[in-house]
Design a protein around this motif. Structure first.
Motif, PDB file in Angstrom:
ATOM      1  N   HIS A 104       0.806  -1.224   0.000  1.00 46.68           N
ATOM      2  CA  HIS A 104       0.000   0.000   0.000  1.00 46.68           C
ATOM      3  C   HIS A 104       0.838   1.273   0.000  1.00 46.68           C
ATOM      4  CE1 HIS A 104      -3.498   2.498   0.715  1.00 46.68           C
ATOM      5  NE2 HIS A 104      -2.894   3.043   1.742  1.00 46.68           N
ATOM      6  N   ILE A 105       1.668   1.465   1.020  1.00 45.16           N
ATOM      7  CA  ILE A 105       2.338   2.752   1.182  1.00 45.16           C
ATOM      8  C   ILE A 105       3.409   2.999   0.123  1.00 45.16           C
ATOM      9  CG2 ILE A 105       4.060   3.899   2.637  1.00 45.16           C
ATOM     10  CD1 ILE A 105       2.367   3.590   4.971  1.00 45.16           C
ATOM     11  N   VAL A 106       4.330   2.053  -0.054  1.00 49.45           N
ATOM     12  CA  VAL A 106       5.471   2.298  -0.936  1.00 49.45           C
ATOM     13  C   VAL A 106       5.043   2.588  -2.374  1.00 49.45           C
ATOM     14  CG1 VAL A 106       7.569   1.299  -1.920  1.00 49.45           C
ATOM     15  CG2 VAL A 106       7.103   1.069   0.528  1.00 49.45           C
ATOM     16  N   PRO A 107       4.196   1.766  -2.992  1.00 52.75           N
ATOM     17  CA  PRO A 107       3.775   2.111  -4.357  1.00 52.75           C
ATOM     18  C   PRO A 107       3.073   3.463  -4.433  1.00 52.75           C
ATOM     19  CG  PRO A 107       3.187  -0.151  -3.830  1.00 52.75           C
ATOM     20  CD  PRO A 107       3.626   0.473  -2.549  1.00 52.75           C
ATOM     21  N   ARG A 108       2.332   3.787  -3.396  1.00 50.62           N
ATOM     22  CA  ARG A 108       1.570   5.039  -3.421  1.00 50.62           C
ATOM     23  C   ARG A 108       2.487   6.257  -3.385  1.00 50.62           C
ATOM     24  NH1 ARG A 108      -3.470   6.199   0.685  1.00 50.62           N
ATOM     25  NH2 ARG A 108      -3.952   8.322   0.007  1.00 50.62           N
ATOM     26  N   PHE A 113       5.524  10.686  -6.072  1.00 48.80           N
ATOM     27  CA  PHE A 113       6.776  11.426  -6.239  1.00 48.80           C
ATOM     28  C   PHE A 113       7.212  11.449  -7.704  1.00 48.80           C
ATOM     29  CE2 PHE A 113      11.476  11.665  -6.195  1.00 48.80           C
ATOM     30  CZ  PHE A 113      11.633  12.869  -5.499  1.00 48.80           C
ATOM     31  N   ARG A 114       7.035  10.340  -8.393  1.00 44.32           N
ATOM     32  CA  ARG A 114       7.490  10.261  -9.786  1.00 44.32           C
ATOM     33  C   ARG A 114       6.611  11.077 -10.734  1.00 44.32           C
ATOM     34  NH1 ARG A 114      11.043   6.832 -11.995  1.00 44.32           N
ATOM     35  NH2 ARG A 114       9.640   6.379 -13.733  1.00 44.32           N
ATOM     36  N   LYS A 115       5.426  11.430 -10.303  1.00 45.40           N
ATOM     37  CA  LYS A 115       4.618  12.356 -11.106  1.00 45.40           C
ATOM     38  C   LYS A 115       5.274  13.731 -11.142  1.00 45.40           C
ATOM     39  CE  LYS A 115       0.146  10.101 -10.367  1.00 45.40           C
ATOM     40  NZ  LYS A 115      -1.185  10.202  -9.715  1.00 45.40           N
ATOM     41  N   LEU A 116       5.971  14.074 -10.063  1.00 44.03           N
ATOM     42  CA  LEU A 116       6.681  15.355 -10.001  1.00 44.03           C
ATOM     43  C   LEU A 116       8.095  15.251 -10.553  1.00 44.03           C
ATOM     44  CD1 LEU A 116       5.608  16.369  -6.368  1.00 44.03           C
ATOM     45  CD2 LEU A 116       4.563  17.103  -8.512  1.00 44.03           C
ATOM     46  N   GLN A 283      17.223  13.998  -0.434  1.00 41.88           N
ATOM     47  CA  GLN A 283      16.690  15.066   0.403  1.00 41.88           C
ATOM     48  C   GLN A 283      15.365  15.570  -0.157  1.00 41.88           C
ATOM     49  OE1 GLN A 283      17.882  16.089   3.362  1.00 41.88           O
ATOM     50  NE2 GLN A 283      16.090  17.423   3.533  1.00 41.88           N
ATOM     51  N   MET A 284      15.266  15.666  -1.470  1.00 42.98           N
ATOM     52  CA  MET A 284      14.006  16.049  -2.107  1.00 42.98           C
ATOM     53  C   MET A 284      12.894  15.068  -1.751  1.00 42.98           C
ATOM     54  SD  MET A 284      15.498  17.095  -5.882  1.00 42.98           S
ATOM     55  CE  MET A 284      13.957  16.598  -6.641  1.00 42.98           C
ATOM     56  N   PHE A 285      13.223  13.777  -1.841  1.00 43.16           N
ATOM     57  CA  PHE A 285      12.234  12.734  -1.547  1.00 43.16           C
ATOM     58  C   PHE A 285      11.860  12.743  -0.070  1.00 43.16           C
ATOM     59  CE2 PHE A 285      11.306   8.048  -0.891  1.00 43.16           C
ATOM     60  CZ  PHE A 285      10.068   8.091  -1.509  1.00 43.16           C
ATOM     61  N   HIS A 286      12.847  12.948   0.790  1.00 44.07           N
ATOM     62  CA  HIS A 286      12.599  13.004   2.233  1.00 44.07           C
ATOM     63  C   HIS A 286      11.623  14.131   2.563  1.00 44.07           C
ATOM     64  CE1 HIS A 286      13.625  14.163   6.447  1.00 44.07           C
ATOM     65  NE2 HIS A 286      13.581  12.851   6.608  1.00 44.07           N
TER      66      HIS A 286
END
Length: 300
Positions: A104-108, A113-116, A283-286
């Protein structure tokens, strides 16, 4: 000591075979043997011993392997950080997580994030609580979701990003299956289906049962939430699972019942190595994750 020697050494150590290592490295077997011999001469020790057609690390070779892998990992990260500095959108994020968050969480969050940042790459590693801590501290992953969030650990730092309730799951023919909520001690005579030792959800359920005044009787053990859920649905026992492990539906679904006493929850944390400066893309992802769970995340 040359970089090539370390690379050849690690490859041979992993494959335990000089010829196979040479094939994967796309070099002649004699070149690999020669570089390993020079490395042993420089160190003044034997790193390998012959075992039939294979080779096996000596005790000192095992010690050197850990250091060599660490050096090569740090070098790879240094090169990657340079590339990320030039273009953060082309970087890679190494993310660890427990199996229970993989559906649930990781794919979501990765999808959001990859949309951005569509060109950022991800490398995933699943593991249990102790292995995730080790992967973070040894630099094998940049960030890791973990449950429960470690309260005291000088090697990692992080934040609690989510608190999640656990529910009782019962076979549909169970006498308590029609109840809206139960006390956990109502299951004291039941056989429990639990995760294998080492999984944090096993410890959480075990401690909740002790708090309710009984030691759970173990009927079956498993490694996946699907397995736990399916065994309970098949009438093999009862268990407790977190809410997000119950989203997926299938032909074999248990009945889900709220546990009112004790109220059982788990914390989910996001950890990183203490004192380590995250690469730009990480850092961006965090920062994205902290904002996502604070402002956008809903359980469904």
């Amino acid at each position: 000591m040359e970089l090539r020697q370390l690379q050849y050494f690690v490859k041979v150590a992993k494959l335990q075979h000089v010829t196979k290592a040479a094939e994967e490295l796309h070099v002649a077997q004699s070149a690999v043997s020669r570089q390993i011999h020079r490395l042993e001469e420089e160190l003044g020790v034997r790193l390998f011993m012959q075992k039939g057609r294979n080779v096996q690390l000596t005790p000192v070779g095992q010690l050197f392997l850990r250091r060599a892998e660490s050096l090569l990992t740090d070098l790879d990260r240094a090169v990657m950080e340079i590339h990320e500095f030039l273009d953060p959108e082309a970087g890679e994020i190494r993310l660890g997580f427990p199996h229970s968050l993989g559906y649930h969480i990781v794919p979501r969050v990765v999808s959001a994030f990859r949309k951005l940042h569509p060109h950022v790459k991800f490398r995933f590693r699943q593991g249990m609580y102790a292995s995730l801590i080790r992967d973070v501290t040894e630099g094998e992953v940049d960030l890791a979701f973990i449950s429960p969030h470690p309260e005291k650990n000088d090697l990692v730092t992080g934040e609690i990003i989510l608190t999640e309730e656990l529910f009782a799951i019962l076979p549909d023919k169970h006498p308590l299956a029609q109840e809206v909520a139960i006390d956990l001690d109502q299951l004291k005579d039941e056989s429990f289906v639990l995760f294998n030792p080492g999984y944090s959800l096993r410890s959480l359920v075990w401690e909740a049962c002790l708090k309710a005044g009984f030691t759970p009787k173990i009927g079956f053990e498993g490694e996946e939430t699907d397995t736990i859920r399916g065994l309970v649905a098949a009438g093999m026992g009862v268990s407790l699972l977190p809410e997000m492990a119950l989203y997926q539906t299938s032909a074999m679904m248990p009945v889900i019942v709220k546990v009112r006493n004790p109220h059982v929850v788990r914390t989910i944390g996001l950890i990183r190595r203490n004192g380590y400066k995250l690469p730009t893309v990480v850092q961006m992802f965090h920062e994205f994750l902290l904002d996502f769970f604070q402002n956008e995340y809903t359980s469904r």
